[in-house]
Each structure stands twice: as structure tokens, then as C-alpha cells.
Design a protein around this motif. Structure first.
Motif, PDB file in Angstrom:
ATOM      1  N   THR A   1      39.371  40.833  50.686  1.00  0.00           N
ATOM      2  CA  THR A   1      39.356  39.631  49.842  1.00  0.00           C
ATOM      3  C   THR A   1      39.147  40.441  48.709  1.00  0.00           C
ATOM      4  OG1 THR A   1      37.114  39.817  51.043  1.00  0.00           O
ATOM      5  CG2 THR A   1      38.740  38.215  51.214  1.00  0.00           C
ATOM      6  N   THR A   2      39.459  40.495  47.215  1.00  0.00           N
ATOM      7  CA  THR A   2      39.312  40.655  46.205  1.00  0.00           C
ATOM      8  C   THR A   2      38.887  39.105  44.847  1.00  0.00           C
ATOM      9  OG1 THR A   2      41.195  40.785  45.516  1.00  0.00           O
ATOM     10  CG2 THR A   2      40.912  42.287  46.986  1.00  0.00           C
ATOM     11  N   SER A   3      38.013  40.233  44.178  1.00  0.00           N
ATOM     12  CA  SER A   3      37.953  39.167  43.066  1.00  0.00           C
ATOM     13  C   SER A   3      39.448  39.198  42.038  1.00  0.00           C
ATOM     14  CB  SER A   3      37.222  39.770  41.772  1.00  0.00           C
ATOM     15  OG  SER A   3      37.546  39.297  40.770  1.00  0.00           O
TER      16      SER A   3
ATOM     17  N   VAL B   1      35.813  42.568  47.284  1.00  0.00           N
ATOM     18  CA  VAL B   1      34.157  41.664  47.344  1.00  0.00           C
ATOM     19  C   VAL B   1      34.311  41.042  48.559  1.00  0.00           C
ATOM     20  CG1 VAL B   1      34.436  41.028  44.638  1.00  0.00           C
ATOM     21  CG2 VAL B   1      35.672  39.086  46.784  1.00  0.00           C
ATOM     22  N   ALA B   2      32.739  40.527  48.930  1.00  0.00           N
ATOM     23  CA  ALA B   2      32.667  40.059  50.233  1.00  0.00           C
ATOM     24  C   ALA B   2      34.267  38.660  50.548  1.00  0.00           C
ATOM     25  CB  ALA B   2      31.133  40.105  49.852  1.00  0.00           C
TER      26      ALA B   2
ATOM     27  N   SER C   1      32.923  43.160  56.454  1.00  0.00           N
ATOM     28  CA  SER C   1      32.143  42.494  54.787  1.00  0.00           C
ATOM     29  C   SER C   1      33.318  41.937  54.108  1.00  0.00           C
ATOM     30  CB  SER C   1      31.785  43.734  54.699  1.00  0.00           C
ATOM     31  OG  SER C   1      31.629  45.105  53.984  1.00  0.00           O
ATOM     32  N   ARG C   2      34.291  43.315  53.386  1.00  0.00           N
ATOM     33  CA  ARG C   2      35.355  42.546  52.748  1.00  0.00           C
ATOM     34  C   ARG C   2      36.873  43.039  53.108  1.00  0.00           C
ATOM     35  NH1 ARG C   2      33.220  47.165  48.152  1.00  0.00           N
ATOM     36  NH2 ARG C   2      32.635  48.487  49.961  1.00  0.00           N
TER      37      ARG C   2
ATOM     38  N   ARG D   1      39.790  32.436  42.742  1.00  0.00           N
ATOM     39  CA  ARG D   1      39.863  33.113  41.796  1.00  0.00           C
ATOM     40  C   ARG D   1      39.426  34.522  42.940  1.00  0.00           C
ATOM     41  NH1 ARG D   1      43.829  33.504  39.105  1.00  0.00           N
ATOM     42  NH2 ARG D   1      43.735  35.461  38.611  1.00  0.00           N
ATOM     43  N   ILE D   2      39.503  33.972  44.484  1.00  0.00           N
ATOM     44  CA  ILE D   2      40.101  35.639  45.746  1.00  0.00           C
ATOM     45  C   ILE D   2      40.953  35.093  46.010  1.00  0.00           C
ATOM     46  CG2 ILE D   2      38.701  35.422  47.513  1.00  0.00           C
ATOM     47  CD1 ILE D   2      36.795  35.620  45.972  1.00  0.00           C
TER      48      ILE D   2
END
Length: 153
Positions: free
Chosen positions: A126-128, A135-136, A99-100, A66-67
Motif C-alpha cells: 500500500t502506497t501513497s 504507507v500502512a 503492516s504495509r 489516493r492509496i
């Protein structure tokens, strides 16, 4: 051929490349690539890069972990037309690894001459997919990117 209008086809680099045939469905009534189709092609290139270049599963990243990898910025330069039947190469290079987020240099160029047809700088985050917040970058993705581009580390 080191200027920005041509690509050195023989140059060794960490650019991930995939051949692509320009299809009838890519073109507008003028017989050239309808510009939004480049975004579809290059999104497919990102999927191939994750699957083959990084040796991760794009499906696993999105559907199971779920990324998400949404685009938050594009800077595009259309330089020459591509027509139905043209053989092109699509290329992707990571320019910056945060980092993200990461900044990608992506382009479409003639497989025969190296003429750049379009190029863009793309920032993806990058996201949830649960919260839709940044997110990282997953550790395995970061390691795979750095394996191919250690200068980013």
C-alpha cells in the motif's frame, strides 16, 4: 485432488473466486493465452476482490483516498495452457498480512476439472499516490481482510 496440479473445486476456503472466459483478445497466434494477459486478468481480480470480497471501493481507494496497490514481487508458475473459449476460475487468497504489504496467492484453473493453468505469489504494497512511498494498510482494509482470514491476525 489436493496436489498442486489440481484444485478441489468443492473445498470451502477463504479463496475469493471469479469465473472468467478466455477470449480471443487474451490469446497469441498459437491460440493460447499470451502470458502477460494473465497479469491483466489477475489485476482485474484484485479490483473485484477489493470491491466485492472486501466490500470496499477500489475506485475510492485509488482515486479518492489516493492509496495505490503496486506489485513489488511476482513468482509465477505456468503449468498448462488455456485456450480461447475455456471457462476458468481465477482465485485469490491472502497468505501474509504485514503492516504495509501483503502476499497473495493467485491462480487460474479450469472451472471444469480444477487443473491449475497458472499460479503465482504476488506481493503488493500500500502506497501513497502523492509520495509513492509505502504507507500502512488502511484500517478498514485490514479489518475486511481479517474478517475473511482471521488466521492472519
Amino acid at each position: 485432488m489436493s496436489d498442486d496440479t489440481h484444485v478441489d473445486l468443492a473445498a470451502a476456503s477463504n479463496e475469493f473466486r471469479r469465473p472468467r472466459l478466455i477470449r480471443f483478445s487474451d490469446c497469441d497466434p498459437a491460440g493460447i493465452v499470451f502470458y502477460p494477459q494473465y497479469f491483466v486478468m489477475l489485476n482485474g481480480l484484485i479490483e473485484d476482490w477489493v470491491n466485492e470480497g472486501l466490500e470496499l471501493s477500489y475506485h475510492g481507494l485509488v482515486a479518492q483516498r489516493r492509496i495505490g496497490l503496486p506489485t513489488v514481487k511476482l513468482d509465477v508458475d505456468f503449468r498448462a495452457v488455456s485456450r480461447m473459449g475455456d471457462q476458468v476460475l481465477l482465485g485469490l487468497t491472502v497468505q501474509r498480512l504485514g503492516s504495509r504489504s501483503m502476499t497473495l496467492a493467485v491462480r487460474c484453473f479450469s472451472a471444469e476439472t480444477g487443473e491449475v493453468r497458472m499460479q503465482m505469489t504476488q506481493v503488493i504494497v500500500t502506497t501513497s499516490l502523492e509520495t509513492h512511498r509505502a504507507v500502512a494498510i488502511p484500517d478498514d482494509m485490514r479489518v475486511a481482510i481479517l474478517r475473511n482470514a482471521p488466521e492472519l491476525g
